[in-house]
Motif scaffolding. Structure first.
Motif, mmCIF file in Angstrom:
data_model
loop_
_atom_site.group_PDB
_atom_site.id
_atom_site.type_symbol
_atom_site.label_atom_id
_atom_site.label_comp_id
_atom_site.label_asym_id
_atom_site.label_seq_id
_atom_site.Cartn_x
_atom_site.Cartn_y
_atom_site.Cartn_z
ATOM 1 N N GLN A 295 40.918 39.512 28.542
ATOM 2 C CA GLN A 295 39.583 39.758 29.089
ATOM 3 C C GLN A 295 39.295 38.768 30.212
ATOM 4 N N THR B 238 37.520 49.925 28.817
ATOM 5 C CA THR B 238 36.259 49.706 28.089
ATOM 6 C C THR B 238 35.671 48.329 28.349
ATOM 7 N N ASP B 239 36.514 47.298 28.364
ATOM 8 C CA ASP B 239 36.024 45.927 28.488
ATOM 9 C C ASP B 239 35.705 45.520 29.925
ATOM 10 N N TYR B 240 35.894 46.429 30.874
ATOM 11 C CA TYR B 240 35.683 46.072 32.281
ATOM 12 C C TYR B 240 34.566 46.875 32.934
#
Length: 350
Positions: free
Chosen positions: A45, A71-73
């Motif tokens: 991340q 999803t995490d960006y």
């Protein structure tokens, strides 16, 4: 805070890395290959990404789109680095999801200012996310505590009715477990199966309003006594009615309707067929079976085969045929409940 830099030119990459570090971000990871950079982003991340536009394999626009698809960006600041004459690329980059852009040759002061601003933005995002996670955890904790409180209220009310009744505490537990077995066999939702298990112990809470001389009478009841006994369904509904709790509302429904009969011969309202709530139809079968197979001061216990035959003979008259069919399908499990939750001998004989 971690920054990801992507540029196929090693000189540009080195200079950009130094500028980002001078802006206050010590943890910088650099890639010349955009494909390798994307692979790294899938497992690490990063808090900020600076990406050149002109690169072999994948250009900067493709990298931005690929990052935004992760999803995490979704909210991570992404800066596109372009040349002065690539205005359209800047517009396309912003459309693709870039947060900001820098133009070559880069200005040291501009890089520091933009990176610091984006770092502050990311820091605020992280704090808001942490706050949201904390609030979500607190809501889950409060909800769990509320559920536990509901369960405690139900069990205490059920226990209060047990002290007045000749039935035992094991009876309400067996009825509750049997209701859950029947609901599961009938394909009810997991939520309903759990709720009926928790609500069913209060099916006879209305017996609090019936005199001891009737509740504990060793012989048959007179017509007048029978009528007074039958008020327990309405009394139970009145005790539990008006709640905001889904569980208590279900308990009120069961208390009122577990003596209704499929052909309309039950009480207190003489409901019939599917006008009887399914919770009441399920509880009716569970309650009658348990009452038949267990000894009480006014009756001997029936053998299980005789009690099962009674339910089958009255399927479609007294009991919902679907509930009786579910009972037959779960009979072995219900018999195990009888073994695991026996009556206390002294209580059953009292």
């Amino acid at each position: 805070m971690k920054a990801l830099l992507i540029d196929d030119n090693p000189t540009n990459l080195f200079m950009l890395s130094k500028l980002v570090q001078n802006a206050g971000i010590a943890d910088v990871v650099s890639f010349r290959d955009p494909v390798a950079a994307l692979a790294e982003a899938k497992v690490v991340q990063f808090d900020m990404v600076l990406c050149d536009y002109m690169m072999p394999g994948l250009d900067g626009l493709q990298v931005v789109r690929a990052l935004r698809a992760l999803t995490d960006y979704a909210d991570v600041p992404i800066v596109m680095v372009t040349t002065v004459d690539q205005k359209q690329v800047c517009y396309d980059a912003l459309e693709a999801g870039a947060t900001d852009f820098l133009t070559k040759p880069v200005d040291m002061a501009e890089v520091k200012a933009r990176v610091r601003n984006l770092a502050a933005l990311r820091d605020m995002q992280n704090k808001l996310r942490d706050k949201a996670d904390w609030l979500s955890a607190e809501v889950r904790k409060a909800t769990h505590e509320m559920v536990l409180l509901e369960e405690e209220i139900i069990l205490r009310l059920a226990r209060a009715s047990e002290y007045r009744d000749s039935d035992t505490g094991a009876h309400v537990v067996r009825v509750a477990r049997t209701c859950r077995e029947l609901a599961e066999e009938m394909g009810m939702t997991a939520q309903f199966c759990r709720d009926i298990y928790l609500a069913a112990p209060m099916h006879d809470v209305g017996k609090i309003g019936v005199p001891d001389c009737i509740l504990r009478k060793p012989g048959p009841l007179t017509a007048e006594e029978r009528a007074q006994m039958e008020t327990h369904a309405s009394v139970g509904a009145a005790i539990l009615s008006g709640s905001e709790s889904r569980l208590i509302r279900l308990a009120a429904e069961i208390a009122e309707t577990h003596h209704e009969r499929w052909n309309g011969s039950g009480y207190p309202r003489g409901l019939s067929g599917t006008t009887i709530p399914v919770s009441g139809r399920i509880a009716a079968v569970a309650d009658v079976f348990d009452a038949l197979v267990c000894a009480r001061p006014y009756k001997d216990a029936w053998p299980v085969p005789r009690a099962v035959a009674f339910l089958k003979e009255n399927s479609g008259t007294l009991f919902d045929p679907k509930v009786v069919a579910a009972f037959e399908a779960r009979l072995l499990r219900i018999m195990r409940i009888l073994e695991e939750q026996p009556d206390d001998d002294a209580t059953a004989a009292a």
